[in-house]
Design an enzyme around this catalytic site. Sequence first.
Site, PDB file in Angstrom:
ATOM      1  N   LEU A  96      48.763  36.573  64.315  1.00 47.47           N
ATOM      2  CA  LEU A  96      48.420  37.074  65.637  1.00 47.47           C
ATOM      3  C   LEU A  96      48.674  35.948  66.623  1.00 47.47           C
ATOM      4  CD1 LEU A  96      45.013  38.923  64.989  1.00 47.47           C
ATOM      5  CD2 LEU A  96      47.294  39.937  65.147  1.00 47.47           C
ATOM      6  N   ASP A  97      49.154  36.288  67.812  1.00 48.90           N
ATOM      7  CA  ASP A  97      49.359  35.276  68.845  1.00 48.90           C
ATOM      8  C   ASP A  97      48.047  34.546  69.113  1.00 48.90           C
ATOM      9  OD1 ASP A  97      51.933  36.216  69.077  1.00 48.90           O
ATOM     10  OD2 ASP A  97      51.506  37.462  70.821  1.00 48.90           O
ATOM     11  N   LYS A  98      48.155  33.342  69.616  1.00 49.84           N
ATOM     12  CA  LYS A  98      46.976  32.517  69.900  1.00 49.84           C
ATOM     13  C   LYS A  98      45.911  33.294  70.664  1.00 49.84           C
ATOM     14  CE  LYS A  98      45.575  28.535  72.716  1.00 49.84           C
ATOM     15  NZ  LYS A  98      46.032  27.491  73.663  1.00 49.84           N
ATOM     16  N   ARG A 114      53.807  43.515  72.854  1.00 45.68           N
ATOM     17  CA  ARG A 114      53.975  42.980  74.200  1.00 45.68           C
ATOM     18  C   ARG A 114      55.372  43.286  74.736  1.00 45.68           C
ATOM     19  NH1 ARG A 114      52.258  36.828  73.530  1.00 45.68           N
ATOM     20  NH2 ARG A 114      52.481  36.840  75.817  1.00 45.68           N
TER      21      ARG A 114
END
Length: 327
Positions: free
Chosen positions: A137-139, A247
């Site tokens: 998962l992105d930060k 996104r």
Amino acid sequence: MVEGDEGSARLDRVLAARLPDLSRSRLKALILAGAVSLKASQESTQVRDPAYHVASGDTITIEVPEAAPAEPKGEEIALDIVFEDDDIVVLNKPKGLVVHPAAGHETGTLVNALIAHCGASLSGIGGVRRPGIVHRLDKDTTGLMVVAKNDMAHASLSAQFADHGRTGEMRRGYMAFAWGVPGRHRGTVDAPIDRHPHAREKMAVRQGGREAVTHWEILESFAGRDGKPVASLIACELETGRTHQIRVHLAHIGHPLMGDAVYGPHFKTKANQLGPESQAALAALGRQALHAYLLVLEHPRSGELLHWEAPLPEDLLLLQSALKAAL
């Protein structure tokens, strides 16, 4: 001892059938390193060829060394563990936590935290005592992640994530707060994703990129100060797992995530259409409004179908409440 009903006479395949907890790549490395010996009749010899053909009655000995200490080192970082057993860890990742060490983030990552949390229960991925990361998962994306604790679990989870529910039961669901409201209730974005041609830190929909499929459905819509639709809460499910996929795909159809400074900067003026409470909640968010709320997978050892859901974190609940209040 090798029996006559072995599925294949190849040494690596015989070992793989007898030692399911070790991956094929790990077994091959052990063979090449001289950790396997073969006793035929009274003579015992070291075998370094994975394709060596064994015979019925041969006795195979394999020395599996203790898993090497992990690099990077473990760090005591608080984790929200949802499920854990000898094979996997499922956790609810907070915002701001980088998954894997990299340039600029050598410490303080999820991997550092898991090494400390799991300790000796990590039996080693590829011979190193480290957690097996099969997805990220992105930060600044919150939500559910699963991590493997051994080679067997790592291989199973990797296969499930590669399949993404096409033939199995695995599902990954996200809650996304997006600008605007799509013109229909549900849909699918089937658009290939590759590196952006000019901004290397970004991804983009590009011909010739890797297949990427996202299914979406509107859960709620929110009006602005003028009473017109300004944002929506969208449930997304992944059929593939590309970097920044949701996104990129939502931006591609004209509905980038709220708070996404990378893929929706030209939507900043939209905030002027929000009420004061919503504007404050969005400013306080400071990240893309994305949460991995659903994870369904088959347990690597038992095959049992497991299902987890994680509620929206506090910052997204505040945003949702503020957006509703503007109605």
